[in-house]
Design a protein around this motif. Structure first.
Motif, PDB file in Angstrom:
ATOM      1  N   MET A 142      20.727  32.109  -7.425  1.00 28.81           N
ATOM      2  CA  MET A 142      20.794  32.777  -6.122  1.00 28.81           C
ATOM      3  C   MET A 142      21.883  33.847  -6.149  1.00 28.81           C
ATOM      4  O   MET A 142      22.951  33.614  -6.696  1.00 28.81           O
ATOM      5  CB  MET A 142      21.110  31.736  -5.055  1.00 28.81           C
ATOM      6  N   GLU A 149      24.492  31.314   1.035  1.00 29.31           N
ATOM      7  CA  GLU A 149      23.534  31.002   2.099  1.00 29.31           C
ATOM      8  C   GLU A 149      24.002  31.564   3.429  1.00 29.31           C
ATOM      9  O   GLU A 149      25.108  31.246   3.868  1.00 29.31           O
ATOM     10  CB  GLU A 149      23.453  29.476   2.273  1.00 29.31           C
ATOM     11  N   THR A 173      24.333  31.532   7.415  1.00 31.57           N
ATOM     12  CA  THR A 173      24.240  30.432   8.376  1.00 31.57           C
ATOM     13  C   THR A 173      23.083  30.694   9.346  1.00 31.57           C
ATOM     14  O   THR A 173      22.579  31.818   9.426  1.00 31.57           O
ATOM     15  CB  THR A 173      25.536  30.306   9.208  1.00 31.57           C
ATOM     16  N   SER A 174      22.692  29.649  10.087  1.00 33.48           N
ATOM     17  CA  SER A 174      21.596  29.803  11.052  1.00 33.48           C
ATOM     18  C   SER A 174      21.923  30.862  12.099  1.00 33.48           C
ATOM     19  O   SER A 174      21.049  31.649  12.487  1.00 33.48           O
ATOM     20  CB  SER A 174      21.322  28.473  11.759  1.00 33.48           C
ATOM     21  N   ARG A 213      19.146  39.850   1.596  1.00 38.14           N
ATOM     22  CA  ARG A 213      19.656  38.501   1.785  1.00 38.14           C
ATOM     23  C   ARG A 213      21.189  38.504   1.813  1.00 38.14           C
ATOM     24  O   ARG A 213      21.825  37.658   2.423  1.00 38.14           O
ATOM     25  CB  ARG A 213      19.146  37.596   0.672  1.00 38.14           C
ATOM     26  N   THR A 245      15.079  36.405  -4.737  1.00 36.16           N
ATOM     27  CA  THR A 245      16.505  36.078  -4.642  1.00 36.16           C
ATOM     28  C   THR A 245      17.288  36.996  -3.709  1.00 36.16           C
ATOM     29  O   THR A 245      18.348  36.610  -3.215  1.00 36.16           O
ATOM     30  CB  THR A 245      17.164  36.156  -6.042  1.00 36.16           C
ATOM     31  N   GLU A 270      11.540  33.149   1.482  1.00 34.16           N
ATOM     32  CA  GLU A 270      12.143  32.738   2.742  1.00 34.16           C
ATOM     33  C   GLU A 270      11.524  33.557   3.857  1.00 34.16           C
ATOM     34  O   GLU A 270      11.667  34.777   3.881  1.00 34.16           O
ATOM     35  CB  GLU A 270      13.650  33.030   2.635  1.00 34.16           C
TER      36      GLU A 270
END
Ligand SMILES: [Zn+2]
Length: 220
Positions: free
Chosen positions: A1, A5, A7-8, A45, A90, A115
């Motif tokens: 990756m 990540e 966050t929401s 991303r 990615t 995603e």
């Protein structure tokens, strides 16, 4: 990756902002000339900034759904060189204003995005937008009738939202990952506010349909 990540809340904030500032202005132009309200974007991303934004263009071809248009533009216009193109798997997040239909789910899988997030569900498209074909096509073309009862078949999901190619989640699913009841409520309200911006757009499309605005699709 290639990046941490998000966050929401970071995702929700970027996804909703992209819809409001980038997709909705394009959609407004499209619906007045007979295209459906569906739009899509591909986000970085790493920064969550939009890389490519597109909307439905069924005036030209019934296959030019927002998602397909967006994928085509990403590969052929915005990043034609494979060397400099962000990697779908990615480096990208895929955003669809409406839960992608079977054509677009396949397009997303074939192009390698893993995603996927959507604002409106299939049921919303049917009930709020009078467009029932996502569900219709999945049920009629893909749902093979077996030994199950009609009831068991109805209870079965129409596709695998989580599969080896991608994970598809609604914005409301993302709210589950937000910490704190107050914050959850705040994001739910924000989702509802952005959904509300579509009410006027859908009316323009439905009015155009009645007055015969041109679209190449037979399913209107
Ligand atoms: Zn589609």
């Amino acid at each position: 990756m290639s990046s941490a990540e998000p966050t929401s809340t970071e995702l929700l904030s970027s996804l909703l902002t992209t819809i409001e500032r980038a997709i909705i202005p394009l959609t407004r132009d499209g619906v007045s000339s007979g295209s459906k309200v569906f739009g899509a974007a591909i986000l970085s991303r790493g920064t969550l900034a939009p890389l490519t934004v597109a909307t439905n263009n069924e005036r030209v071809s019934p296959l030019l759904h927002g998602e397909i248009n967006c994928i085509q533009q990403f590969f052929t216009v915005d990043f034609p060189s494979a060397e400099t193109r962000p990697h779908p798997r990615t480096d990208c997040v895929f955003l669809a204003t409406h839960e992608p239909c079977s054509l677009c789910l396949s397009g997303i899988a074939w192009s390698g995005f893993r995603e996927v997030y959507y604002l409106f569900t299939y049921e919303d498209s049917r009930d709020l937008f009078a467009i029932p074909y996502d569900i219709d096509i999945l049920q009629e073309v893909f749902r093979v009738k077996g030994a199950e009862t009609a009831e068991q078949m109805e209870a079965r999901p129409l596709y695998n939202r989580s599969n080896k190619f991608f994970e598809a989640r609604s914005f409301q699913d993302l709210v589950a990952g937000v910490e704190g009841e107050e914050e959850k409520r705040r994001w739910t309200a924000e989702i509802e506010r952005v959904k509300g911006l579509y009410a006027g757009l859908s009316e323009v499309y439905q009015e155009g349909k009645k007055s015969g605005a041109e679209s190449s699709s037979v399913w209107k």
